[in-house]
Design a protein around this motif. Structure first.
Motif, PDB file in Angstrom:
ATOM      1  N   ARG A 103      -6.550  -0.994 -39.321  1.00 43.29           N
ATOM      2  CA  ARG A 103      -5.639   0.142 -39.196  1.00 43.29           C
ATOM      3  C   ARG A 103      -5.875   1.122 -40.343  1.00 43.29           C
ATOM      4  N   SER A 104      -5.694   2.382 -40.041  1.00 43.21           N
ATOM      5  CA  SER A 104      -5.879   3.413 -41.050  1.00 43.21           C
ATOM      6  C   SER A 104      -4.806   3.286 -42.120  1.00 43.21           C
ATOM      7  N   GLN A 112     -16.028   6.103 -46.952  1.00 40.46           N
ATOM      8  CA  GLN A 112     -14.771   6.185 -46.202  1.00 40.46           C
ATOM      9  C   GLN A 112     -14.332   7.641 -46.050  1.00 40.46           C
ATOM     10  N   THR A 113     -14.521   8.420 -47.101  1.00 33.44           N
ATOM     11  CA  THR A 113     -14.161   9.839 -47.066  1.00 33.44           C
ATOM     12  C   THR A 113     -14.976  10.548 -45.991  1.00 33.44           C
ATOM     13  N   TRP A 114     -16.256  10.260 -45.942  1.00 32.37           N
ATOM     14  CA  TRP A 114     -17.128  10.854 -44.937  1.00 32.37           C
ATOM     15  C   TRP A 114     -16.649  10.494 -43.521  1.00 32.37           C
ATOM     16  N   GLN A 115     -16.268   9.239 -43.324  1.00 30.98           N
ATOM     17  CA  GLN A 115     -15.784   8.823 -42.008  1.00 30.98           C
ATOM     18  C   GLN A 115     -14.504   9.560 -41.619  1.00 30.98           C
ATOM     19  N   ILE A 116     -13.610   9.753 -42.567  1.00 32.01           N
ATOM     20  CA  ILE A 116     -12.373  10.490 -42.291  1.00 32.01           C
ATOM     21  C   ILE A 116     -12.709  11.919 -41.884  1.00 32.01           C
ATOM     22  N   ALA A 127     -16.580  21.178 -44.622  1.00 30.18           N
ATOM     23  CA  ALA A 127     -16.436  20.027 -45.515  1.00 30.18           C
ATOM     24  C   ALA A 127     -17.228  18.837 -45.000  1.00 30.18           C
ATOM     25  N   THR A 128     -17.554  18.825 -43.712  1.00 30.44           N
ATOM     26  CA  THR A 128     -18.307  17.700 -43.148  1.00 30.44           C
ATOM     27  C   THR A 128     -19.793  17.946 -43.149  1.00 30.44           C
ATOM     28  N   THR A 129     -20.226  19.152 -43.456  1.00 30.20           N
ATOM     29  CA  THR A 129     -21.652  19.450 -43.349  1.00 30.20           C
ATOM     30  C   THR A 129     -22.396  19.303 -44.649  1.00 30.20           C
TER      31      THR A 129
END
Length: 170
Positions: A89-90, A139-143, A162-164
């Motif tokens: 769970r998150s 984990q930050t990247w996955q979020i 922010a994801t690129t």
């Protein structure tokens, strides 16, 4: 010819299913499809089939068939229903994720960073400031990937940017 021992029985000539030989990376696990597969196994057990029959008919591993058989023996079909979701769970609620998104959309400079470029370290810092939860860069990247990807996504470019950019430096 190999001989394996499953559930107290010898199974001759059994090879690993194609699903067990590959890597799990990138595999999408459908909760409903997995539940349906376990229910088919329960039907087979109720009809008197053996674990090897389940392995061959459903293309699962001997370990899975054995685990399902023992659960079925102990608790019937209900024991094979399984969880409603997969994975951990998150740590963040939907409300907290919304707060993080709003904070990210304000931009890096709004959070005291000297440039207007997001890095994973900076995003992790903002998440921690907003929620009190610290995430690793992975984990930050996955979020971020989860927040910016998805069907019908109409998120602003500020969040998408922010994801690129992946950086190891803050």
């Amino acid at each position: 010819m190999s001989v394996d021992r499953v559930g107290g029985q010898h199974i001759r000539g059994m090879t690993a299913s194609p699903r067990s030989a590959g890597t799990r990376r990138g595999v999408v696990r459908d909760v409903d499809a997995l539940r349906e597969q376990r229910m088919r196994a329960a039907d087979m057990f109720e009809a008197g089939c053996q674990q090897v029959d389940v392995v061959n008919a459903l293309g699962v591993t001997a370990q899975a068939a054995s685990r399902w058989y023992h659960r079925w023996q102990a608790g019937g079909r209900e024991a094979l229903v399984g969880a409603a979701r997969l994975g951990r769970r998150s740590w963040l609620s939907d409300e907290q994720l919304g707060e993080v998104e709003a904070a990210l959309l304000a931009g890096p400079k709004a959070h005291g960073f000297s440039t207007d470029m997001w890095t994973l370290a900076r995003v992790a810092d903002v998440i921690e400031r907003v929620t009190g939860v610290r995430y690793s860069p992975t984990q930050t990247w996955q979020i971020l990937r989860h927040a910016s990807a998805g069907p019908g996504n109409d998120r602003p470019d500020a969040l998408r940017s922010a994801t690129t950019r992946r950086s190891r430096h803050g």
